[in-house]
Design a protein around this motif. Sequence first.
Motif, PDB file in Angstrom:
ATOM      1  N   PHE A 142       2.341  29.717  16.964  1.00  0.00           N
ATOM      2  CA  PHE A 142       0.983  29.811  16.438  1.00  0.00           C
ATOM      3  C   PHE A 142       0.976  29.703  14.918  1.00  0.00           C
ATOM      4  O   PHE A 142       0.142  28.988  14.337  1.00  0.00           O
ATOM      5  CB  PHE A 142       0.354  31.135  16.875  1.00  0.00           C
ATOM      6  CG  PHE A 142      -0.960  31.430  16.208  1.00  0.00           C
ATOM      7  CD1 PHE A 142      -2.081  30.651  16.452  1.00  0.00           C
ATOM      8  CD2 PHE A 142      -1.077  32.502  15.321  1.00  0.00           C
ATOM      9  CE1 PHE A 142      -3.294  30.917  15.830  1.00  0.00           C
ATOM     10  CE2 PHE A 142      -2.289  32.771  14.704  1.00  0.00           C
ATOM     11  CZ  PHE A 142      -3.396  31.980  14.955  1.00  0.00           C
ATOM     12  N   GLU A 143       1.900  30.382  14.240  1.00  0.00           N
ATOM     13  CA  GLU A 143       1.963  30.319  12.782  1.00  0.00           C
ATOM     14  C   GLU A 143       2.361  28.922  12.310  1.00  0.00           C
ATOM     15  O   GLU A 143       1.893  28.457  11.271  1.00  0.00           O
ATOM     16  CB  GLU A 143       2.934  31.373  12.258  1.00  0.00           C
ATOM     17  CG  GLU A 143       2.424  32.799  12.449  1.00  0.00           C
ATOM     18  CD  GLU A 143       3.461  33.835  12.068  1.00  0.00           C
ATOM     19  OE1 GLU A 143       4.667  33.516  12.049  1.00  0.00           O
ATOM     20  OE2 GLU A 143       3.059  34.985  11.795  1.00  0.00           O
ATOM     21  N   VAL A 144       3.231  28.261  13.085  1.00  0.00           N
ATOM     22  CA  VAL A 144       3.585  26.872  12.769  1.00  0.00           C
ATOM     23  C   VAL A 144       2.341  25.992  12.821  1.00  0.00           C
ATOM     24  O   VAL A 144       2.107  25.153  11.940  1.00  0.00           O
ATOM     25  CB  VAL A 144       4.653  26.344  13.756  1.00  0.00           C
ATOM     26  CG1 VAL A 144       4.837  24.837  13.601  1.00  0.00           C
ATOM     27  CG2 VAL A 144       5.982  27.054  13.537  1.00  0.00           C
ATOM     28  N   LEU A 145       1.534  26.180  13.859  1.00  0.00           N
ATOM     29  CA  LEU A 145       0.316  25.391  14.005  1.00  0.00           C
ATOM     30  C   LEU A 145      -0.673  25.684  12.884  1.00  0.00           C
ATOM     31  O   LEU A 145      -1.359  24.773  12.388  1.00  0.00           O
ATOM     32  CB  LEU A 145      -0.324  25.677  15.366  1.00  0.00           C
ATOM     33  CG  LEU A 145       0.499  25.206  16.577  1.00  0.00           C
ATOM     34  CD1 LEU A 145      -0.155  25.664  17.868  1.00  0.00           C
ATOM     35  CD2 LEU A 145       0.653  23.701  16.581  1.00  0.00           C
ATOM     36  N   GLN A 146      -0.776  26.936  12.471  1.00  0.00           N
ATOM     37  CA  GLN A 146      -1.623  27.283  11.327  1.00  0.00           C
ATOM     38  C   GLN A 146      -1.199  26.507  10.091  1.00  0.00           C
ATOM     39  O   GLN A 146      -2.032  25.955   9.360  1.00  0.00           O
ATOM     40  CB  GLN A 146      -1.541  28.784  11.041  1.00  0.00           C
ATOM     41  CG  GLN A 146      -2.392  29.670  11.922  1.00  0.00           C
ATOM     42  CD  GLN A 146      -2.319  31.112  11.469  1.00  0.00           C
ATOM     43  OE1 GLN A 146      -1.270  31.731  11.501  1.00  0.00           O
ATOM     44  NE2 GLN A 146      -3.438  31.649  11.034  1.00  0.00           N
ATOM     45  N   ASP A 147       0.108  26.485   9.843  1.00  0.00           N
ATOM     46  CA  ASP A 147       0.646  25.756   8.698  1.00  0.00           C
ATOM     47  C   ASP A 147       0.303  24.269   8.772  1.00  0.00           C
ATOM     48  O   ASP A 147      -0.113  23.655   7.785  1.00  0.00           O
ATOM     49  CB  ASP A 147       2.171  25.899   8.644  1.00  0.00           C
ATOM     50  CG  ASP A 147       2.611  27.003   7.695  1.00  0.00           C
ATOM     51  OD1 ASP A 147       1.739  27.638   7.077  1.00  0.00           O
ATOM     52  OD2 ASP A 147       3.822  27.230   7.564  1.00  0.00           O
ATOM     53  N   ILE A 148       0.504  23.692   9.937  1.00  0.00           N
ATOM     54  CA  ILE A 148       0.268  22.255  10.119  1.00  0.00           C
ATOM     55  C   ILE A 148      -1.186  21.905   9.842  1.00  0.00           C
ATOM     56  O   ILE A 148      -1.490  20.928   9.146  1.00  0.00           O
ATOM     57  CB  ILE A 148       0.674  21.824  11.540  1.00  0.00           C
ATOM     58  CG1 ILE A 148       2.197  21.853  11.688  1.00  0.00           C
ATOM     59  CG2 ILE A 148       0.136  20.426  11.867  1.00  0.00           C
ATOM     60  CD1 ILE A 148       2.671  21.662  13.095  1.00  0.00           C
ATOM     61  N   ILE A 149      -2.105  22.699  10.381  1.00  0.00           N
ATOM     62  CA  ILE A 149      -3.530  22.424  10.188  1.00  0.00           C
ATOM     63  C   ILE A 149      -3.907  22.575   8.712  1.00  0.00           C
ATOM     64  O   ILE A 149      -4.670  21.776   8.169  1.00  0.00           O
ATOM     65  CB  ILE A 149      -4.375  23.344  11.092  1.00  0.00           C
ATOM     66  CG1 ILE A 149      -4.202  22.925  12.555  1.00  0.00           C
ATOM     67  CG2 ILE A 149      -5.848  23.305  10.694  1.00  0.00           C
ATOM     68  CD1 ILE A 149      -4.832  23.853  13.555  1.00  0.00           C
ATOM     69  N   LYS A 150      -3.354  23.598   8.062  1.00  0.00           N
ATOM     70  CA  LYS A 150      -3.621  23.804   6.635  1.00  0.00           C
ATOM     71  C   LYS A 150      -3.119  22.622   5.814  1.00  0.00           C
ATOM     72  O   LYS A 150      -3.829  22.095   4.945  1.00  0.00           O
ATOM     73  CB  LYS A 150      -2.948  25.092   6.171  1.00  0.00           C
ATOM     74  CG  LYS A 150      -3.117  25.388   4.687  1.00  0.00           C
ATOM     75  CD  LYS A 150      -2.389  26.663   4.296  1.00  0.00           C
ATOM     76  CE  LYS A 150      -2.498  26.913   2.797  1.00  0.00           C
ATOM     77  NZ  LYS A 150      -1.753  28.138   2.390  1.00  0.00           N
ATOM     78  N   ILE A 151      -1.894  22.185   6.096  1.00  0.00           N
ATOM     79  CA  ILE A 151      -1.295  21.071   5.346  1.00  0.00           C
ATOM     80  C   ILE A 151      -2.034  19.771   5.622  1.00  0.00           C
ATOM     81  O   ILE A 151      -2.366  19.012   4.706  1.00  0.00           O
ATOM     82  CB  ILE A 151       0.197  20.937   5.710  1.00  0.00           C
ATOM     83  CG1 ILE A 151       0.989  22.115   5.127  1.00  0.00           C
ATOM     84  CG2 ILE A 151       0.767  19.622   5.192  1.00  0.00           C
ATOM     85  CD1 ILE A 151       2.406  22.226   5.651  1.00  0.00           C
ATOM     86  N   ALA A 152      -2.299  19.485   6.896  1.00  0.00           N
ATOM     87  CA  ALA A 152      -2.985  18.242   7.261  1.00  0.00           C
ATOM     88  C   ALA A 152      -4.385  18.198   6.662  1.00  0.00           C
ATOM     89  O   ALA A 152      -4.851  17.137   6.232  1.00  0.00           O
ATOM     90  CB  ALA A 152      -3.046  18.104   8.775  1.00  0.00           C
ATOM     91  N   GLY A 153      -5.052  19.351   6.616  1.00  0.00           N
ATOM     92  CA  GLY A 153      -6.375  19.403   6.010  1.00  0.00           C
ATOM     93  C   GLY A 153      -6.323  19.129   4.522  1.00  0.00           C
ATOM     94  O   GLY A 153      -7.147  18.383   3.983  1.00  0.00           O
ATOM     95  N   ALA A 154      -5.337  19.722   3.837  1.00  0.00           N
ATOM     96  CA  ALA A 154      -5.186  19.505   2.397  1.00  0.00           C
ATOM     97  C   ALA A 154      -4.873  18.046   2.080  1.00  0.00           C
ATOM     98  O   ALA A 154      -5.311  17.513   1.056  1.00  0.00           O
ATOM     99  CB  ALA A 154      -4.090  20.414   1.848  1.00  0.00           C
ATOM    100  N   LEU A 155      -4.138  17.400   2.967  1.00  0.00           N
ATOM    101  CA  LEU A 155      -3.770  15.985   2.777  1.00  0.00           C
ATOM    102  C   LEU A 155      -4.842  15.028   3.284  1.00  0.00           C
ATOM    103  O   LEU A 155      -4.714  13.824   3.140  1.00  0.00           O
ATOM    104  CB  LEU A 155      -2.450  15.686   3.493  1.00  0.00           C
ATOM    105  CG  LEU A 155      -1.192  16.349   2.937  1.00  0.00           C
ATOM    106  CD1 LEU A 155       0.009  16.038   3.817  1.00  0.00           C
ATOM    107  CD2 LEU A 155      -0.924  15.892   1.501  1.00  0.00           C
ATOM    108  N   GLN A 156      -5.895  15.586   3.895  1.00  0.00           N
ATOM    109  CA  GLN A 156      -6.987  14.786   4.440  1.00  0.00           C
ATOM    110  C   GLN A 156      -6.465  13.732   5.420  1.00  0.00           C
ATOM    111  O   GLN A 156      -6.814  12.556   5.368  1.00  0.00           O
ATOM    112  CB  GLN A 156      -7.785  14.123   3.307  1.00  0.00           C
ATOM    113  CG  GLN A 156      -8.407  15.126   2.357  1.00  0.00           C
ATOM    114  CD  GLN A 156      -9.121  14.486   1.184  1.00  0.00           C
ATOM    115  OE1 GLN A 156      -9.077  13.269   0.992  1.00  0.00           O
ATOM    116  NE2 GLN A 156      -9.774  15.293   0.378  1.00  0.00           N
ATOM    117  N   VAL A 157      -5.607  14.196   6.321  1.00  0.00           N
ATOM    118  CA  VAL A 157      -5.009  13.302   7.319  1.00  0.00           C
ATOM    119  C   VAL A 157      -6.091  12.760   8.252  1.00  0.00           C
ATOM    120  O   VAL A 157      -6.906  13.518   8.780  1.00  0.00           O
ATOM    121  CB  VAL A 157      -3.931  14.064   8.134  1.00  0.00           C
ATOM    122  CG1 VAL A 157      -3.453  13.228   9.306  1.00  0.00           C
ATOM    123  CG2 VAL A 157      -2.770  14.442   7.225  1.00  0.00           C
TER     124      VAL A 157
END
Length: 217
Positions: A142-157
């Motif tokens: 779950f924490e991995v997924l939180q990180d991924i969503i945060k990073i992908a959002g910041a990068l505007q994937v």
Amino acid sequence: MATPMMEHPIEPQLGINVIAMENTSAYFDLVQSISSSEEKWLFFSDKKRVIASKVCIFLGDPASGIDVNSLFKKVMFSQLISFLQDEQYQELHEITEQLYQFMVNLVMSNEMDIELDNEFDPKLLLELFHPRLAESDANSAFEVLQDIIKIAGALQVEQTLVLLHVFDYCTNEQIEYLQRETLRQELQVLCLERSNQPLEFEKGRNWYLDADWTELY
């Protein structure tokens, strides 16, 4: 997304989308089609057929470890370069010219039979500093997924993020939280699940393929 055996295509929306499959062969065919661009499933963007890797980023199983740096590297570099103003771009070009001239002088002074390329490529300069995405010390899927969503959002994937077995690792409350964050970041996530029955999730974002490839909504 579709196969010749399906009556209707699967059309993911922004947010989390779920495809659960009883048919093991169908499941692995879809995973391979996305992760290695094998054309067992067909992918479309704006009604045009595309290669899966153009519209998807295959992340895999969050519990097995996800190398976000290699997966998001291209997006990260493109965004960093997009931040450059004209004067900064010119300054970077001049710095590159100085480095090139330094290397030319080094080669000539040592009478080495070496040719150098002076093509200006900001990405090559970025490589010198080994840029990496900042990640937290995640202790659970779950924490991995939180990180991924945060990073992908910041990068505007813009590509669809594809994950495996999310419903095996997360509670309903955690998935609801991830759904809210995914929608807030305007991301599209596709969860591929092996299941002998449909999974409970939002209508219109949930597909189930039984052993006969029959679509149930």
